[in-house]
Design an enzyme around this catalytic site. Structure first.
Site, short mmCIF file in Angstrom:
data_model
loop_
_atom_site.label_atom_id
_atom_site.label_comp_id
_atom_site.label_asym_id
_atom_site.label_seq_id
_atom_site.Cartn_x
_atom_site.Cartn_y
_atom_site.Cartn_z
N ALA A 29 0.82 -1.22 0.00
CA ALA A 29 0.00 0.00 0.00
C ALA A 29 0.86 1.27 0.00
O ALA A 29 0.60 2.20 -0.78
CB ALA A 29 -0.92 -0.02 1.21
N GLU A 30 1.88 1.30 0.85
CA GLU A 30 2.66 2.54 0.97
C GLU A 30 3.47 2.80 -0.30
O GLU A 30 3.56 3.94 -0.76
CB GLU A 30 3.61 2.48 2.19
N GLY B 102 -5.42 -1.39 -5.25
CA GLY B 102 -4.49 -0.30 -5.57
C GLY B 102 -5.22 1.00 -5.90
O GLY B 102 -4.61 2.07 -5.90
N ALA B 103 -6.53 0.92 -6.14
CA ALA B 103 -7.28 2.14 -6.51
C ALA B 103 -7.30 3.13 -5.33
O ALA B 103 -7.15 4.34 -5.53
CB ALA B 103 -8.71 1.78 -6.92
N ARG C 96 -7.05 -4.65 6.98
CA ARG C 96 -6.93 -5.98 6.37
C ARG C 96 -7.17 -7.01 7.47
O ARG C 96 -6.27 -7.29 8.26
CB ARG C 96 -5.52 -6.19 5.78
N ASP D 46 -5.04 3.48 -3.08
CA ASP D 46 -3.71 4.08 -2.95
C ASP D 46 -3.51 5.17 -4.00
O ASP D 46 -2.93 6.22 -3.72
CB ASP D 46 -2.62 3.00 -3.09
O1 KDG Z 1 -3.89 -1.24 -1.22
C1 KDG Z 1 -3.33 -2.28 -2.00
C2 KDG Z 1 -2.52 -3.16 -1.11
O2 KDG Z 1 -3.40 -3.83 -0.25
C3 KDG Z 1 -1.73 -4.19 -1.86
O3 KDG Z 1 -0.87 -3.59 -2.81
C4 KDG Z 1 -0.91 -5.09 -0.99
O4 KDG Z 1 -0.03 -3.79 0.79
C5 KDG Z 1 -0.73 -4.71 0.44
C6 KDG Z 1 -1.43 -5.47 1.45
O5 KDG Z 1 -0.91 -5.53 2.55
O6 KDG Z 1 -2.51 -5.98 1.18
#
Ligand code: KDG
Length: 323
Positions: free
Chosen positions: A35-36, A255-256, A168, A258
């Site tokens: 994500a970052e 990714g949207a 998550r 982010d």
């Molecule tokens: O926001 C997208 C992310 O979730 C993905 O690229 C992977 O960093 C990630 C994760 O921990 O799920």
């Protein structure tokens, strides 16, 4: 000068090449995501100088992460390499009628083993802004404490701080998630939750009451991601809404969020934080919505991020002259 610093985990991402179910797949494509770093790379494509703080294993996957970040002009001076743990990896499995499924292999990973002892004030030196997500807080107890210390230091050094809860549930239980995220909330200036994330943190309240609860923590700007219904922003005593950027079909939603964040920060970074106005914040949402929507048109988590010319074209500001 660095515009945005982020701390977190970037991993190698594998996806079945032809979009089959994981259990039947024989071939996988390899890329990098997190994500970052998705946010940092999107900002870098808009010519923003950015820096990543993390740790990878002394292994080919760590090499791949570093190689990709450097290729995308992300400063990796403070990405440590360790022999003590492996680089995290994950798999993304397409589901035709739903968001993709994600399978993590990151427990005890190199990034999750950074501790408060690793903190360096140099990380934040010459930087304007720190961006963090709840994913880092979920990696381990030490990772959460290091994140908290870095956010406190950023505020002391005069950086603005943005925080995307990025919840998550595969990474932590609900009680720990809620407690840790609420502990980090007062340490940010800009909070960027999805509607469901805000409701998880402040259940059984109207949106207005949820916003009041966040504001009570001293958060100046709250940006609400409403997915296909666009986005909203609460700041000072103002509230604005922005309609979604239209797309016919979503190819990959990961990714949207982010890219949306990167778009918002791209505008926000240049604003005087004491005198934010409605037109300025409307512009930030316009760019954020366009970037988020555009990203859904590509399979990767950041590869579709637009450069400046493409962004201007998306916003109808100039036409590309390549034919
Ligand atoms: O926001 C997208 C992310 O979730 C993905 O690229 C992977 O960093 C990630 C994760 O921990 O799920």
């Amino acid at each position: 000068m660095i515009d945005v610093v982020a701390i977190g985990e970037s991993m190698v991402l594998f996806q079945p090449t032809d979009g089959e179910k994981m259990v039947y797949a024989n071939q996988f494509s390899q890329s990098v995501a997190g994500a970052e770093t998705n946010v940092l790379i999107a900002l870098s494509k808009l010519n923003r100088p950015v820096r990543f703080i993390s740790q990878v294993g002394n292994d080919p996957f760590g090499e791949r992460v570093l190689q990709t970040l450097r290729q995308e002009q992300v400063d990796t001076t403070f990405v440590a390499v360790t022999d003590q743990a492996s680089t995290g990896i994950f798999f993304k499995e397409r589901r035709p009628l739903n968001d993709p499924l994600v399978h993590y292999y990151r427990k005890g990973s190199a990034a999750s083993r950074l501790t408060r002892k690793d903190y360096r004030s140099l990380w934040l030196k010459d930087a304007k802004h720190l961006h963090v997500t709840g994913i880092t807080a979920a990696l381990s107890e030490e990772s959460f404490l290091l994140l908290k210390e870095t956010m406190i230091a950023a505020k002391q050094f005069g950086l603005s701080v943005s925080f995307d809860p990025n919840i998550r549930f595969k990474l932590w239980d609900k009680d720990t998630a809620k407690t840790r995220l609420l502990e980090l909330l007062p340490l940010c200036d800009v909070f960027l939750p999805g509607e469901q994330e805000l409701a998880f943190l402040f259940p059984k309240l109207t949106e207005q009451a949820q916003i009041e609860a966040v504001k009570k923590q001293g958060v100046a700007v709250i940006v609400l991601k409403r997915g296909s219904r666009g986005s909203g922003c609460y700041f000072l005593d103002e509230h604005i809404e922005r309609a979604p950027f239209p797309v016919d079909q979503v190819i990959d939603s990961v990714g949207a969020g982010d890219a949306f964040t990167a778009g918002f920060l791209h505008v926000f970074l240049d604003l005087n934080k004491q005198t934010l106005t409605k037109p300025e914040m409307d512009r930030a949402l316009e760019v954020a919505n366009a970037m988020g929507a555009y990203m859904t048109q590509f399979k990767g988590d950041w590869e579709g991020a637009p450069d400046r010319a493409t962004l201007s074209e998306l916003l109808g500001e100039h036409a590309l002259t390549d034919r």
